[in-house]
Design a protein around this motif. Structure first.
Motif, short mmCIF file in Angstrom:
data_model
loop_
_atom_site.label_atom_id
_atom_site.label_comp_id
_atom_site.label_asym_id
_atom_site.label_seq_id
_atom_site.Cartn_x
_atom_site.Cartn_y
_atom_site.Cartn_z
N HIS A 21 0.83 -1.20 0.00
CA HIS A 21 0.00 0.00 0.00
C HIS A 21 0.87 1.26 0.00
CE1 HIS A 21 -3.59 -2.34 1.00
NE2 HIS A 21 -2.74 -3.09 1.64
N ALA A 22 0.39 2.25 -0.70
CA ALA A 22 1.12 3.51 -0.69
C ALA A 22 0.95 4.16 0.68
CB ALA A 22 0.56 4.41 -1.76
N GLN A 23 1.93 4.91 1.03
CA GLN A 23 1.80 5.69 2.26
C GLN A 23 1.54 7.14 1.87
OE1 GLN A 23 4.76 4.09 5.52
NE2 GLN A 23 5.88 4.53 3.68
N TYR A 24 0.74 7.81 2.66
CA TYR A 24 0.58 9.24 2.43
C TYR A 24 1.72 9.96 3.14
CZ TYR A 24 -3.98 8.36 0.46
OH TYR A 24 -5.00 7.92 -0.34
N ALA A 25 2.38 10.80 2.41
CA ALA A 25 3.59 11.43 2.93
C ALA A 25 3.27 12.46 4.01
CB ALA A 25 4.34 12.10 1.79
N CYS A 26 4.26 12.71 4.79
CA CYS A 26 4.18 13.73 5.85
C CYS A 26 4.14 15.12 5.23
CB CYS A 26 5.41 13.58 6.73
SG CYS A 26 5.78 14.98 7.78
N ASP A 27 3.19 15.92 5.70
CA ASP A 27 3.17 17.34 5.31
C ASP A 27 4.07 18.05 6.32
OD1 ASP A 27 2.66 19.89 4.51
OD2 ASP A 27 0.61 19.94 5.30
N ILE A 28 5.30 18.15 5.96
CA ILE A 28 6.31 18.53 6.95
C ILE A 28 6.30 20.04 7.24
CG2 ILE A 28 8.21 18.88 5.31
CD1 ILE A 28 9.94 17.26 7.30
#
Ligand SMILES: *[C@@H]1O[C@H](CO)[C@@H](O)[C@H](O)[C@H]1NC(C)=O
Ligand SMILES: *[C@@H]1O[C@H](CO)[C@@H](O)[C@H](O)[C@H]1NC(C)=O
Length: 209
Positions: A21-28
């Motif tokens: 599954h893809a991970q949703y990236a951190c909105d850093i």
């Protein structure tokens, strides 16, 4: 639950883990002394779920590192158990299948008044996102919740469920203090998790006990 910080250092590439599954990236968001992943009502980063792995393999998650990309926890390639020693590897994890010790029930956090009171200050949608970071499959999948019965040191005041002296019939027993704060979060955590066990602990007893 809120007693843990949802902040991890992160770097800069979006990782797709093979066919997982893809991970949703951190909105850093960077601050002077570090960075956090920003969650809003519409967006929150996730962690690739464990799914099913062969018994000959172990899943490997890595927190903050050069490889971590913009994820708080990055799933790396599964480790493969080998019966033969490979002379090329630098670190070795030796598993003795016949030596068994304690069973690990899981990992979790406490539903305290303090965490509930703080969490209620954000919108319902964001509360749900926050809780799913702990108990949801896209979060860290906590499977244990600790519930302080009555007030505890994370409450705004001291209370029991029955403060009337000698009320052995429990006529004045009430959990009304927990109805708006702890219980809605406990129910939501149960609904969004793959199964949560709860432990209830009484930090204070009724005064007539
Ligand atoms: C160890 O590394 C050498 C040199 O790269 C390679 O020839 C050998 O096959 C490796 N051994 C194992 C068990 O992977
Ligand atoms: C594995 O554990 C068993 C049971 O504790 C023990 O008897 C045995 O010596 C262990 N084997 C190794 C290779 O350490």
């Amino acid at each position: 639950m809120l007693n843990h910080l949802v902040s991890y250092a992160a770097i800069c590439s979006i990782l797709w883990i093979g066919s997982m599954h893809a991970q949703y990236a951190c909105d850093i968001v960077k601050f002077k002394y570090g960075s956090v992943c920003r969650c809003t009502e519409d967006y929150c980063d996730t962690i690739a779920p464990l799914g099913t792995i062969p018994t000959s393999q172990a899943a490997l998650y890595e927190s903050t590192s050069e490889l971590a990309g913009t994820h708080r926890l990055t799933r790396l390639t599964n480790l493969e158990f080998q019966s033969q020693m490979n002379p090329n590897i630098s670190s070795l994890l030796r598993i003795n299948y016949t030596a068994k010790y304690q069973t690990i029930l899981g990992f979790g956090g406490a539903f305290t008044d303090a965490s509930g009171i703080v969490a209620r200050q954000i919108s319902d949608k964001l509360q749900s996102k926050l809780l799913s970071q702990y108990f949801g499959e896209g979060g860290i999948s906590y499977n244990i919740g600790r519930i302080p019965m009555v007030g505890c040191d994370f409450s705004t005041y001291s209370y029991t469920y029955d403060a009337v002296p000698n009320d052995f019939e429990l006529n004045d027993f009430s959990i009304s203090m927990d109805l708006p704060i702890k219980i809605p979060f406990i129910k939501s955590a149960i609904a969004m998790s793959r199964g949560v066990s709860h432990t209830a602990e009484p930090p204070q007893q009724p005064i007539f006990q």
